[in-house]
Design a protein around this motif. Structure first.
Motif, PDB file in Angstrom:
ATOM      1  N   LEU A  87      40.933 -33.577   5.123  1.00  0.00           N
ATOM      2  CA  LEU A  87      41.247 -34.746   5.991  1.00  0.00           C
ATOM      3  C   LEU A  87      41.775 -35.974   5.274  1.00  0.00           C
ATOM      4  O   LEU A  87      42.225 -37.065   5.969  1.00  0.00           O
ATOM      5  CB  LEU A  87      39.889 -35.097   6.605  1.00  0.00           C
ATOM      6  CG  LEU A  87      39.515 -34.203   7.502  1.00  0.00           C
ATOM      7  CD1 LEU A  87      38.000 -34.474   7.902  1.00  0.00           C
ATOM      8  CD2 LEU A  87      40.074 -33.817   8.667  1.00  0.00           C
ATOM      9  N   MET A 107      30.612 -38.216   6.667  1.00  0.00           N
ATOM     10  CA  MET A 107      31.512 -37.557   5.809  1.00  0.00           C
ATOM     11  C   MET A 107      32.772 -37.744   6.192  1.00  0.00           C
ATOM     12  O   MET A 107      33.894 -38.004   5.513  1.00  0.00           O
ATOM     13  CB  MET A 107      31.207 -36.168   5.545  1.00  0.00           C
ATOM     14  CG  MET A 107      32.045 -35.319   4.561  1.00  0.00           C
ATOM     15  SD  MET A 107      31.474 -33.490   4.387  1.00  0.00           S
ATOM     16  CE  MET A 107      32.169 -32.848   5.925  1.00  0.00           C
ATOM     17  N   PHE A 128      24.980 -29.098   9.784  1.00  0.00           N
ATOM     18  CA  PHE A 128      25.138 -30.777   9.093  1.00  0.00           C
ATOM     19  C   PHE A 128      24.001 -31.572  10.058  1.00  0.00           C
ATOM     20  O   PHE A 128      24.290 -31.417  11.229  1.00  0.00           O
ATOM     21  CB  PHE A 128      26.337 -30.965   9.209  1.00  0.00           C
ATOM     22  CG  PHE A 128      27.504 -30.337   8.050  1.00  0.00           C
ATOM     23  CD1 PHE A 128      27.238 -30.669   6.902  1.00  0.00           C
ATOM     24  CD2 PHE A 128      27.965 -29.299   8.663  1.00  0.00           C
ATOM     25  CE1 PHE A 128      28.113 -29.990   5.998  1.00  0.00           C
ATOM     26  CE2 PHE A 128      28.763 -28.545   7.789  1.00  0.00           C
ATOM     27  CZ  PHE A 128      28.681 -28.905   6.548  1.00  0.00           C
ATOM     28  N   SER A 161      36.812 -30.407   4.050  1.00  0.00           N
ATOM     29  CA  SER A 161      36.783 -31.807   4.661  1.00  0.00           C
ATOM     30  C   SER A 161      37.751 -32.749   3.798  1.00  0.00           C
ATOM     31  O   SER A 161      38.389 -33.560   4.266  1.00  0.00           O
ATOM     32  CB  SER A 161      35.508 -32.347   4.521  1.00  0.00           C
ATOM     33  OG  SER A 161      34.913 -32.271   3.093  1.00  0.00           O
ATOM     34  N   ILE A 162      37.868 -32.300   2.641  1.00  0.00           N
ATOM     35  CA  ILE A 162      39.030 -33.246   1.645  1.00  0.00           C
ATOM     36  C   ILE A 162      40.200 -33.074   2.226  1.00  0.00           C
ATOM     37  O   ILE A 162      41.112 -34.157   1.971  1.00  0.00           O
ATOM     38  CB  ILE A 162      38.782 -32.613   0.171  1.00  0.00           C
ATOM     39  CG1 ILE A 162      39.239 -33.731  -0.745  1.00  0.00           C
ATOM     40  CG2 ILE A 162      39.650 -31.322   0.038  1.00  0.00           C
ATOM     41  CD1 ILE A 162      38.866 -33.328  -2.124  1.00  0.00           C
ATOM     42  N   PHE A 174      36.346 -39.513   4.927  1.00  0.00           N
ATOM     43  CA  PHE A 174      37.668 -38.947   4.233  1.00  0.00           C
ATOM     44  C   PHE A 174      38.886 -39.106   5.247  1.00  0.00           C
ATOM     45  O   PHE A 174      39.916 -39.382   4.570  1.00  0.00           O
ATOM     46  CB  PHE A 174      37.382 -37.356   4.324  1.00  0.00           C
ATOM     47  CG  PHE A 174      36.622 -36.887   3.153  1.00  0.00           C
ATOM     48  CD1 PHE A 174      36.759 -37.260   1.853  1.00  0.00           C
ATOM     49  CD2 PHE A 174      35.562 -36.069   3.443  1.00  0.00           C
ATOM     50  CE1 PHE A 174      36.161 -36.769   0.777  1.00  0.00           C
ATOM     51  CE2 PHE A 174      35.036 -35.256   2.032  1.00  0.00           C
ATOM     52  CZ  PHE A 174      35.444 -36.189   0.862  1.00  0.00           C
ATOM     53  N   LEU A 175      38.375 -39.422   6.529  1.00  0.00           N
ATOM     54  CA  LEU A 175      39.637 -39.766   7.373  1.00  0.00           C
ATOM     55  C   LEU A 175      39.938 -41.159   7.287  1.00  0.00           C
ATOM     56  O   LEU A 175      41.305 -41.540   7.499  1.00  0.00           O
ATOM     57  CB  LEU A 175      38.976 -39.882   8.810  1.00  0.00           C
ATOM     58  CG  LEU A 175      39.093 -38.294   9.473  1.00  0.00           C
ATOM     59  CD1 LEU A 175      38.331 -38.236  10.685  1.00  0.00           C
ATOM     60  CD2 LEU A 175      40.314 -37.770   9.745  1.00  0.00           C
ATOM     61  N   VAL A 207      32.612 -28.349   3.980  1.00  0.00           N
ATOM     62  CA  VAL A 207      32.693 -29.171   2.900  1.00  0.00           C
ATOM     63  C   VAL A 207      33.895 -29.258   1.954  1.00  0.00           C
ATOM     64  O   VAL A 207      34.450 -30.077   1.718  1.00  0.00           O
ATOM     65  CB  VAL A 207      31.411 -29.336   1.822  1.00  0.00           C
ATOM     66  CG1 VAL A 207      31.486 -30.291   0.778  1.00  0.00           C
ATOM     67  CG2 VAL A 207      30.140 -29.363   2.932  1.00  0.00           C
TER      68      VAL A 207
END
Lengths: 316, 313
Positions: free
Chosen positions: A31, B149, B141, A28-29, B153-154, A25
């Motif tokens: 990305l 998610m 997950f 992920s940021i 973000f991508l 988590v």
């Protein structure tokens, strides 16, 4: 292995997984293409404001240190501050998580009860008309996109027939009451549960058919037991481990489906919050939502494993 | 050789001699009328997408505002028109392209990554430990949540959707390959190859690969359906392919706003997704059954009763 030791072993195994979850988590940021702070504030923001946010989010420090700080905060229940609402993320999420859990439990209840009844009916009357109808219906349900099913149910039962409310958890003009909650719960719970009911039914049905073809079933039928007793008293017991296993696996699917039904029926849970946060580019809130769902999911799996372990006759 | 080792002890395995896996796929899938129908539906969708410019009656972006939201059966527009007055049938035919690509490509790339990952994990214990622990974390997950998610973000777009779905799929397929490779590792032919000092690289990718790959392919076929749904779901949420592209998830999502005035707008693409996914699921089930040693026995028995009727009683 005794039950207590099994649970402790399973709990210990969950700890590294949960730590791994926080790492995913957190990372992920990364990305997000380009500068996170710039993305959040938009291109019209001044460089000063971007710099302030960068410092506020700790983005100017090395990654490992950032993670360390973030992890310590998460452990102490601090998930950061929502950019869109300027309230601590954890505070927002508590209420949302409870709402989502209500939806989850209702859906899981539907999956277990309807899945059980359908698989017993279907396998008990193998190759009859009832069986074939159930097989076809579950085949269709398993292939329906959840968002489309939600729209269909909303249109037919909410708009056309006006049987159920189409939005929220309570009636805004006159909130409260368990009856009202249940009334609002029906459509989102059915939407969330539908494809899982289909999968549970299909898997348990073939498990029960296998069980019912064994010699001991033939023997009990030969002793003159009515078909109902043969299936429900002798057959079902050996189907239960498979049933519990596949039902436990559905928890993950239910979380996924719940995102869509919360959005379609405006159910104020974590899924809807996640969606809104994505639209608002509220990064800490997105991370908080994902983290909470993942933690609940890991704990739910743990619970499911314990139940499967309890039901497995080979354990003794 | 792998097939024989799977057969239960005591069963006369000789009948299987000379039958390749392909034979059972042929017998099982094409001998099954439901699977034949599913294959035909898939072929239709693929051809429709390929030859969309020839088949589609209109341009998918051509708007005719005078006829906007008209229901199915409107003169010249079999499935009606959407909120911009675009022909829904044409958008559906063109939409098959992105819908199929977003569903199938992630599975293919995922398999290409998972197969070496799972085999290397099974061969080198220590590396395997690390790989499988990372996969355990990704398993923590829920599938759709992770996809949402990552896609969020991508950023939107078809390539990012594919990347997000590949990351989500790799753990599942890797686990399948890993389990199968662990079984293979203890078999005699691998031991023999090892004993004559075959390089690891060759053992894995020449000796073991053909025996591992079929399980991964079968698994991939059974999940294409749910990947199609997830990809369409990401577009529905606005995280995948972006409007005005013709894609079935987007079409469903656009129709949601006009549900009360024009329910056909989101119903029709939804039906299309359901039919496509059902075709994938039925075909996947049939393929799995035809390669499953237990159902395979039935085929072998049927063969025997076919060829020697006096024994079929």
């Amino acid at each position: 292995m005794s039950l207590g030791r099994y649970i402790v072993a399973r709990l210990l195994y969950s700890v590294p997984v949960l730590i791994g979850v926080t790492i995913v988590v957190f990372l992920s940021i990364q990305l997000v293409p380009g500068d996170v702070a710039r993305t959040i504030l938009g291109f019209s923001a001044s460089e000063d404001r971007v710099q302030v946010l960068r410092t506020q989010l700790g983005l100017d420090r090395p990654l490992v240190i950032q993670y360390g700080h973030w992890f310590v905060n998460v452990i102490s229940g601090d998930l950061g501050i929502s950019i869109a609402q300027q309230i601590p993320v954890a505070k927002i999420l508590i209420g949302k998580t409870v709402n989502s859990l209500i939806l989850m439990f209702a859906s899981l209840f539907l999956v277990i009860s309807v899945g059980f009844v359908l698989s017993c009916l279907s396998a008990g009357r193998f190759r009859t008309l009832t069986d074939r109808i159930i097989v076809v219906i579950t085949m269709i349900l398993a292939s329906m996109p959840v968002f489309w099913l939600g729209i269909l149910l909303l249109y037919f039962f909410g708009v056309k027939l006006q049987m159920f409310p189409i939005s929220g958890m309570y009636n805004m003009a006159d909130p409260g009451g368990l009856g009202q909650l249940l009334h609002h719960l029906v459509l989102p719970a059915v939407t969330t549960a539908a494809s899982s009911i289909a999968i549970v039914t299909r898997v348990s049905r073939s498990a029960l058919i296998d069980v019912l073809s064994q010699p001991y079933i033939l023997a009990s039928a030969a002793r003159g037991l009515p078909r109902r007793d043969v299936v429900l008293k002798h057959g079902v017991r050996n189907m239960l481990p498979t049933f519990a296993n596949i039902s436990g696996l559905q928890i993950g699917y239910l979380f996924g489906s719940a995102i869509f039904s919360e959005i379609i029926f405006n159910w104020p849970g974590v899924g809807l919050q996640l969606y809104n946060s994505i639209l608002q580019r509220d990064t800490p809130m997105i991370q908080g939502c994902v983290l909470v769902v993942a933690i609940v999911f890991v704990l739910g799996n743990l619970l499911a494993d314990v139940v499967v372990h309890l039901l497995d006759p080979r354990r003794h | 050789m792998a097939q024989i080792s799977i057969a239960p002890a005591g069963f006369p395995v000789m009948q299987e001699k000379g039958r390749s896996s392909l034979y059972f796929v042929w017998r099982g899938v094409l001998g099954d009328p439901v699977a034949r129908l599913a294959a035909a539906v898939l072929l239709l969708v693929v051809l429709g997408g390929l030859f969309a410019p020839v088949i589609a009656p209109y341009d998918p972006f051509e708007a005719n505002p005078a006829l906007r939201l008209q229901p199915p059966g409107t003169e010249g527009h079999l499935l009606g028109l959407d909120n911009h007055g675009r022909d829904i049938l044409s958008r559906l035919i063109y939409g098959a392209r992105i819908t199929l690509i977003a569903g199938v490509v992630p599975v293919l790339i995922g398999a290409l990554i998972s197969i070496p990952l799972g085999m290397i994990g099974a061969w080198y214990n220590r590396v395997g430990e690390i790989i499988m622990r990372i996969m355990d974390v990704l398993f923590a997950f829920p599938m759709v949540l992770l996809a949402v998610m990552l896609a969020a973000f991508l950023g939107p777009g078809l390539p990012n959707t594919i990347v997000a779905l590949v990351i989500v799929l790799v753990p599942y397929n890797t686990r399948v390959v890993y389990a199968s490779a662990c079984q293979q590792r203890s078999l005699a032919y691998i031991e023999a190859a090892h004993a004559v000092a075959t390089p690891d690289r060759k053992i894995l990718f020449v000796e073991m690969l053909p025996n591992v790959v079929s399980e991964s392919i079968v698994y991939s076929c059974t999940i294409v359906g749910s990947v199609v749904i997830t990809a369409a779901g990401l577009s529905f949420l606005g995280l995948g392919v972006q409007p005005p592209a013709a894609e079935w998830g987007i079409m469903t999502s656009e129709g949601r706003t006009y549900l009360f005035v024009a329910p056909h707008m989101s119903t029709i693409p939804g039906i299309a997704i359901t039919i496509l996914v059902m075709a994938f699921n039925l075909l996947g089930d049939s393929l799995r059954d035809s390669l499953d040693p237990r159902t395979r026995l039935q085929l072998v028995r049927r063969d025997r009763s076919d060829s020697s009727p006096e024994r079929a009683n």
